[in-house]
Every structure is written in structure tokens, then in C-alpha cells.
Design an enzyme around this catalytic site. Sequence first.
Site, PDB file in Angstrom:
ATOM      1  N   GLN A 223       0.943  -1.300  -0.005  1.00 60.05           N
ATOM      2  CA  GLN A 223      -0.100  -0.048  -0.112  1.00 60.05           C
ATOM      3  C   GLN A 223       0.926   1.284  -0.156  1.00 60.05           C
ATOM      4  OE1 GLN A 223      -2.897  -2.360   3.042  1.00 60.05           O
ATOM      5  NE2 GLN A 223      -3.355  -0.206   3.030  1.00 60.05           N
ATOM      6  N   ARG A 372      -8.798  -1.803   8.202  1.00 54.19           N
ATOM      7  CA  ARG A 372      -9.799  -1.046   7.719  1.00 54.19           C
ATOM      8  C   ARG A 372     -10.083   0.118   8.943  1.00 54.19           C
ATOM      9  NH1 ARG A 372     -13.664  -2.050   2.850  1.00 54.19           N
ATOM     10  NH2 ARG A 372     -14.049   0.057   2.228  1.00 54.19           N
ATOM     11  N   CYS A 373      -9.272   0.919   9.597  1.00 58.49           N
ATOM     12  CA  CYS A 373      -9.594   1.414  10.751  1.00 58.49           C
ATOM     13  C   CYS A 373      -9.271   2.768  10.903  1.00 58.49           C
ATOM     14  CB  CYS A 373      -8.624   0.570  11.798  1.00 58.49           C
ATOM     15  SG  CYS A 373      -6.942   0.797  11.476  1.00 58.49           S
ATOM     16  N   GLU A 742     -12.891   4.071   5.039  1.00 60.05           N
ATOM     17  CA  GLU A 742     -13.073   3.337   6.277  1.00 60.05           C
ATOM     18  C   GLU A 742     -14.040   3.543   7.402  1.00 60.05           C
ATOM     19  OE1 GLU A 742      -8.222   2.518   7.196  1.00 60.05           O
ATOM     20  OE2 GLU A 742      -9.000   4.556   6.864  1.00 60.05           O
TER      21      GLU A 742
HETATM   22  N1  MCN Z   1     -14.096   9.157  -2.729  1.00 64.94           N
HETATM   23  C1  MCN Z   1     -14.988   9.643  -3.593  1.00 64.94           C
HETATM   24  N2  MCN Z   1     -15.514  10.753  -2.973  1.00 64.94           N
HETATM   25  C2  MCN Z   1     -15.163  11.040  -1.632  1.00 64.94           C
HETATM   26  C3  MCN Z   1     -14.201  10.319  -1.279  1.00 64.94           C
HETATM   27  C4  MCN Z   1     -13.809   9.212  -1.686  1.00 64.94           C
HETATM   28  O1  MCN Z   1     -15.450   9.250  -4.582  1.00 64.94           O
HETATM   29  N3  MCN Z   1     -15.531  12.023  -1.037  1.00 64.94           N
HETATM   30  C5  MCN Z   1     -13.439   7.710  -3.606  1.00 64.94           C
HETATM   31  C6  MCN Z   1     -12.247   8.200  -3.726  1.00 64.94           C
HETATM   32  O2  MCN Z   1     -11.934   8.613  -4.738  1.00 64.94           O
HETATM   33  C7  MCN Z   1     -11.666   6.673  -3.957  1.00 64.94           C
HETATM   34  C8  MCN Z   1     -12.641   5.834  -3.049  1.00 64.94           C
HETATM   35  O3  MCN Z   1     -13.702   6.551  -2.718  1.00 64.94           O
HETATM   36  O4  MCN Z   1     -11.690   5.950  -5.136  1.00 64.94           O
HETATM   37  C9  MCN Z   1     -11.680   5.635  -1.306  1.00 64.94           C
HETATM   38  O5  MCN Z   1     -11.200   6.949  -1.388  1.00 64.94           O
HETATM   39  P1  MCN Z   1     -10.425   7.457   0.139  1.00 64.94           P
HETATM   40  O6  MCN Z   1     -11.577   7.686   1.279  1.00 64.94           O
HETATM   41  O7  MCN Z   1      -9.876   8.621  -0.111  1.00 64.94           O
HETATM   42  O8  MCN Z   1      -9.618   6.188   0.717  1.00 64.94           O
HETATM   43  P2  MCN Z   1      -8.233   5.636   0.024  1.00 64.94           P
HETATM   44  O9  MCN Z   1      -8.303   5.574  -1.340  1.00 64.94           O
HETATM   45  O10 MCN Z   1      -7.190   6.119   0.681  1.00 64.94           O
HETATM   46  O11 MCN Z   1      -8.350   4.124   0.501  1.00 64.94           O
HETATM   47  C10 MCN Z   1      -7.881   3.554   1.669  1.00 64.94           C
HETATM   48  C11 MCN Z   1      -9.041   2.729   2.474  1.00 64.94           C
HETATM   49  C12 MCN Z   1      -8.265   1.872   3.570  1.00 64.94           C
HETATM   50  S1  MCN Z   1      -7.231   2.845   4.564  1.00 64.94           S
HETATM   51  C13 MCN Z   1      -8.634   0.528   3.667  1.00 64.94           C
HETATM   52  S2  MCN Z   1      -8.118  -0.199   4.802  1.00 64.94           S
HETATM   53  C14 MCN Z   1      -9.441  -0.052   2.640  1.00 64.94           C
HETATM   54  C15 MCN Z   1     -10.558   0.943   1.850  1.00 64.94           C
HETATM   55  O12 MCN Z   1      -9.845   2.140   1.644  1.00 64.94           O
HETATM   56  N4  MCN Z   1      -8.896  -1.129   1.910  1.00 64.94           N
HETATM   57  C16 MCN Z   1      -9.437  -1.457   0.868  1.00 64.94           C
HETATM   58  N5  MCN Z   1     -11.164   0.231   0.877  1.00 64.94           N
HETATM   59  C17 MCN Z   1     -10.791  -0.858   0.265  1.00 64.94           C
HETATM   60  N6  MCN Z   1     -11.315  -1.375  -0.831  1.00 64.94           N
HETATM   61  C18 MCN Z   1     -10.766  -2.360  -1.481  1.00 64.94           C
HETATM   62  N7  MCN Z   1     -11.666  -2.657  -2.799  1.00 64.94           N
HETATM   63  N8  MCN Z   1      -9.712  -2.814  -1.213  1.00 64.94           N
HETATM   64  C19 MCN Z   1      -9.267  -2.667  -0.060  1.00 64.94           C
HETATM   65  O13 MCN Z   1      -7.914  -2.970   0.210  1.00 64.94           O
HETATM   66 CU1  CUN Z   2      -6.190   1.077   9.369  1.00 67.55          CU
HETATM   67  S1  CUN Z   2      -6.358  -0.222   7.668  1.00 67.55           S
HETATM   68 MO1  CUN Z   2      -6.487   1.317   6.015  1.00 67.55          MO
HETATM   69  O1  CUN Z   2      -5.609   2.514   7.074  1.00 67.55           O
HETATM   70  O2  CUN Z   2      -4.955   0.664   5.165  1.00 67.55           O
END
Ligand code: MCN
Ligand code: CUN
Length: 788
Positions: A223, A372-373, A742
Site C-alpha cells: 500500500q 480498515r480502521c 473506512e
Molecule cells: N471517494 C469519492 N468521494 C469522496 C471520498 C472518496 O469518490 N468524497 C472515492 C475515492 O476517490 C476513492 C475511494 O472513494 O476511489 C476511497 O477513497 P478514500 O476514502 O480517500 O480512501 P483511500 O483511497 O485512501 O483508500 C484507503 C482505504 C483503506 S485505508 C482501507 S483499509 C481499505 C479501503 O480503502 N482497503 C480497501 N477500501 C478498500 N477497498 C478495496 N476494494 N480494497 C481494499 O484493500
Molecule cells: Cu487502518 S487499515 Mo487502512 O488504514 O489501510
Amino acid sequence: MFSCKTSPEVGGMGHSVKRKEDARFLHGKGKYTDDVKLPGMLSMVMVRSPYAYAKIKSIDKEKALAIPGVLAVITGEDLAQYNLHWMPTLLSDSQMVLPTDTVMHQSQEVCAVIATDRYIAVDGAEAVDVQYEPMKAIVNPYKALEEDAPLLRPDKEGQKDNHIYHWERGEREKTDAAIAAADVVVKERIHLPRIHVASIETCGIVASYDKDTEKMLIYLTSQAPHAIRTILALVAGHVGLSEEKIRIIAPDIGGGFGGKVPVYPGYVVAIAASFLIGKPVKWIEDRSENLINGFARDYHMDCELAATKDGKIQAFKVSTLADHGYTDSSANPSKYPTGMFSICTGSYDYEHAFAELDAVYTNKAPGGVAYRCSFRVTEAVHAIERMVDKLAAEIGKDPAQLRFENFIKKEQFPYASPLGWSYDSGDYKATLEKAMEMIGYDDYKKEQAEKRAQGKLMGIGICTFTEVVGAGPSKDFDILGIAMFDSAEIRVHPTGKALARFGTKSQGQGHETTYAQILAEELGIPYTDIEIDEGDTDTAPYGLGTYASRSTPTAGAAAAIAARKLKDKGKKIAAHLLEVSEDDIEWEVGKYFVKGAPEKSKTIQEVAFAAYTNIPPGMEPGFEATHYYDPPNLTFPNGAYICVVEVEEETGAIDVKRFVAIDDCGNIINPMIVEGQVHGGLTQGIAPAMYEGIVYDDEGNVLNGTLMDYLVPTAVESPHWETGHTITPSPHHPLGAKGVAESPTVGAPPAIANAIIDALYPLGIKHLDIPITPDKVWEAIQESKAKA
Ligand code: MCN
Ligand code: CUN
């Protein structure tokens, strides 16, 4: 409310366009680490300890080495010659790569067998003869702190007992005084046990060292490829692996969920093996290896919530014992050893709070890895949301009403929380109202009263959480000294198509689509014309990676700002092409036009072409921009989840009848992707609430280390998720967006637990720890009947 600025064809923010990456995944063409096959590649398999705590008396390699095809057996002693037998964890503790004398948990790596293929390596691993002298393992973290407990980490200088660190936030005296003076105080010890992310793809690596170029090419299911490269260079620089010689490529990832942030011993051994042998070495965990090593949580939280007799919350105190196994491998920012746990004051406005945590060593696999925390927010939210429900039950007030009366109000943002956060925005009342309306709360209340009169067990559970995601700011947040920001780099080609690269790394979140949508929103270039590339440290700009729902708050913001830099340059070019002054140029998605003469215009594509062919004098050619975004604050998404359950008294079976989740993540880039994230996250929320939990026996053996015994919920176990949203834009994010991925996993467990405990309340059952399984419920019912 948000309204789309772009057409569906351009596909900017707010459009539920289909995921660009899915064609490849659905056609079986995803390329994962285990799909990498290099010429002459060798296979590595670990020999693992059957004991939770033992001295290693001897390791006999002879029989293994006699097997044709087995090339090497690597032990801790072998690595010690290069000073590679220990490595730092992400939280500056130390972890064995391979042991030289003692094993500290069941299934710990003892030595590694390298062979020409995996089958031979497995035979080799079975032929290695390790003699152990088992010792009495410490499994219970409270016992680990007793005076006569053996010292588990004598290797650590100055370590006199099994206590790792003490952490605290808030005002202890004032909080204690408020609790002592309160009309009502509810107390509970709440345990969140170890669980495992159980991603479909296990951990794995292909390390390939080229002796001629001295380059180490690594395929890693990671990641955070950039951060890992820096850490590797810091750890192995002394043997010649310096940062410019290391290239990490994180290919497609079959689920990360936090489990793919750390560096695991197998990675270091595979890299060392390739370095020594000069051939590519692949190591892929099998399912049990994955399930038994590395867990999230294991927090024992003593909570106290104080209020007036009519339910005005006055103070919250939580003292936690955190079982980290034999080393603290939490992937937390260095100034925040307990992550964002101090968000535990929740969505409520009160003055006094105190949180403390003591971390302790036991003979278990390294703990504190994620699930996922959002950096320990699940634990924090569980504590406050269970306690708020307990308070409601204690004073006989409706839990929704109690929440309304205590919510931080819309006008109070930015809100300074008692434990030091500045919540950016929110409208908690609106979110809960929407959830109540969607589920039909009042009707369920009536139905519940009727059912209770008939002796039936029905429960309604609420969780109104505040999340905290998007680290940096880099002045406060770093991992092993590496400051937390993130990056985007855009190149628009002469024909107006683009390539954009990011320091984050999608594991299934849909970044190839949503980042393209952000750029489409800003530039008006259709999202289908923009390629997104992440995960290759030789090509992507430096970034800290994807975890803690930080990609949208950081890299998403970087994309918007980089695009705005491009737009500024484009404006100059447009002025040149249209032969007017820059001040006379206006922008409307996808084109520049002359103020007052909209027929005189140049599209972004025409401007891109001109950037390479016809630029104003003195301007640099090209149409590229980069931005490293260091956020001014975190983003604080929130949600209101309501769950309705029925429990069968005879069997303890739990039926989740309804589950409504209203999330507020500010402005939404792709509503369908967000909904998908919420569905997946809710399923990962029901998992710890009702099914998952790693079980240890007294000797430290994991009793459910296979997917036969460790129940990961499927579509069969999952209820029909009903989702919706409210929108309170983040005031500091350039797109008004907050992270979301998360939130559902953070918010669902207490909603479900609250519902089940509400169902059981007429029987006098006031708390159960998760996972709340039918047998746990059945036992509690039997106990309550015995008492009655
Ligand atoms: N998004 C959006 N509008 C927002 C916020 C988010 O459209 N206001 C969309 C983003 O563009 C992105 C998705 O939602 O495509 C998730 O965005 P975000 O909340 O920024 O999270 P991250 O992309 O940083 O993803 C990390 C998060 C974590 S920490 C874990 S743990 C987890 C999760 O994502 N692991 C996953 N979701 C997962 N989903 C899949 N399929 N697989 C994992 O391993
Ligand atoms: Cu705490 S699980 Mo995600 O932050 O990769």
C-alpha cells in the site's frame, strides 16, 4: 447539495461512471505479485515455529540441502553476518527478521528455504530439523504486567518488564473530578479482540537483484511502495542497497485493508536471498501463514462516561491496555503511537476527557496492524458509541434523543475537541435525522414495544461516529521520520490526452477512475482520456501511500491543485492564441474564451497542442504540472448508522433485519464508487461485530488459523445494506471532499453491537464484547435465566 459541473461524457465530480480498471479485473487480466514470473526465478518458503515461546537449540539444514533443487537454507545466524537479522517496525520497535535464539510467537519465521520451485521449497522446509526448548508463553496481557512475569524482550536495552509505553491525552484530574461529581456514571470494560484483514491476496514479494547494474527490482503487494523503499534503504543501505538502486513496483493488489502497509520478515529475507544468490526470489504466503501472523487491535478499554441525570454528557475517560504481541508493529504516525484514538470523545460536545493507554508485550504475532480502521478509530468509536448507548439505557432515554441533545452543533465548527482535534465540518443532526427517516425509526420503536410485550427480543442500535482521516499535516504526522503528504504529477500530451501519476496506491478503491474524474472536473479533459498510474517508485512522484482513507484528502487534493497550475499556464497560451491579454480570458470547463465574446475560444486540447507547438515567447514548452500537497488539517467525515435486529431466545441466533448507513464525506467524486466502498466497509464491519476474532489457547496457539474456522462474511451473511449521504464539504480541501473508505468499518460494529444488546436488555444483559456470536448470546441468556 452538490451539482455536477461537467457532462457525463467528461465525467467530472459527481458522476457515477463505471470503473476504468474493472475491464481488466473482470477479464482475469489483473496482474498481481504472484503473476510475476522472471527468468531463473527461485521460490522461498518459511519454516515456522510450532511454539509460541521457545529457545531454538539447533537448526539442522543437512537433510533439506540434500534435496535436489534446494539451494539454500537461510537462518538468523546467516543474516546476522550482515546485521540484517533485526529490523525496525513502523513504530520504531524492533522485530526479528529471523531469530538467532528465541521464537516469540506461534508461526514465527524460523528460517527460509530457497529452491528452484515452490514444491521443492516446501519439501525442503519440512526437512529442516529444528530443535526447540519450549517455554511458558504469556498470552494474557494483564498477566504480562504481573511482577513475576518473565521478561519477554531482554534484547531491548533498559527494558525491565513487559510494558512498552504509556500514552495519555487530556486532563486526568479534571475528568476524574467531573466523574466523581456527576449524577450518573456508566462504566464498562470493552474488549476489541484481534482480527485479521484476510485479504483475498496474501502478502508476497518477488525480489530480483542484478549484480551488474546493482539494481534491486522488487514487485511487492504494498500500500506504500515509496515509504517501504525509503525504509529498505535505511535498513539495508550498509550492504549497498541505496535508495536509487531500489525500484519497487506494487502491481495490482487483491485487497490491502491495512495489512499491506508493514514490512514483513519474509520481504527482507527474500530481498537478502536475491542479493546473495543473484537470482530473482519469490515468496508468497499461504492462507494460514497470512491468517496467523499480524493482527489488528486487541484493545482492552476501561470506559467511564459521566452525565447529568437527564443525560447531558459531562466527561469521558478511557484507560486501555493494548496487547501488541512480541513487538509493536502498529502502522501509526510516530507522534501518535495510539493512532487517532483520541477521537474517542466522539460527536458530542462536552468539556472533560482523558484517554490513556498502556501497551504491553505478549507471546503473540506482532499486533497493531490495521483492519480498515483509520489508525485506531474503530476502537475509539466503539468505546464512545457503546458507552452512549449504555448511558441511554441507564437513564431510560431514547438513544437517538440522547445523541441529539449532546451533538456538536453545525455552528460550532471548526470544533476544538477536548482531546485536541479541530473537527473541520459536519451536521450531525441532519445525518441522524436522515438515517432515522430512512429506516422509519419511530415505527420500529413502536414495533419493539409490541414485540417486547410478547416476550420477543428485538433491538435497535445507533452509531453516530466522527472519523478523522487524511494525514498529514506533515508537521504533525510522519512514519519513521518520513513526513506525510502526497503527490500528483500530470502530463497532458499534445493531442490533449493525459497521463497522471500519484504517490498513493489503489488496492481496489478505484483510483484509476476517481483521480481521472478529479482531473476531468478541473481540466475538462474526459476522464476516459486520462491514464492513471500508481505504485512504481521509479516513475511515480514520492508519496506516503494509501491507508487511513488518506488518498482523497491528500493525493486527490494534489491532483486538483496540479490541474489548477496547468490551467494557469493554459490561460497564458490561450491568450497568446486568441491574441488578447491574459486578463481577458475566462475559463469554463474544458475551454478558455474571451470575456464578452464566448465564440472566440480555445479548447483545453487545442491549448495542449499549442503548448508543444506554438507558445508565447519566453515560455517553457510542454504541458505538465506536479503538486505535493501537505494538508492544513485532517478531514472529519461522519455518519449515522442504524441497525435493527431480532434475536432468537432459544438459540441465540441473530437476524439483522435492516441496516441503514448515512455517510457524510463532503463532496463526492464518484457516488457509485463511494457506495461500493461503503458496502464493502459495512461487510467488514459486521465481520468483527458478529463473526471474526482470532482465538488463542493458553499456550498461545491460534485455534482458528484457516478459513474453515475463521468466518469471513460473504454475501450470505451480509444483510441488505441501505445507504445514503448528507454533504458537508470540508472547508479546507480544494474539492470540499473528505475520505470515506473506512467510515463504514468504523461505524458498523457499534451499531450492530448496540442493536443486539438492546434486544437482550429486557433479560438484564447490559454488555457483550464483539464478536457477538450466537453461542455467546445463548450463554448470556442462560446465565441471565439462572440469575432470575
Ligand atoms: N471517494 C469519492 N468521494 C469522496 C471520498 C472518496 O469518490 N468524497 C472515492 C475515492 O476517490 C476513492 C475511494 O472513494 O476511489 C476511497 O477513497 P478514500 O476514502 O480517500 O480512501 P483511500 O483511497 O485512501 O483508500 C484507503 C482505504 C483503506 S485505508 C482501507 S483499509 C481499505 C479501503 O480503502 N482497503 C480497501 N477500501 C478498500 N477497498 C478495496 N476494494 N480494497 C481494499 O484493500
Ligand atoms: Cu487502518 S487499515 Mo487502512 O488504514 O489501510
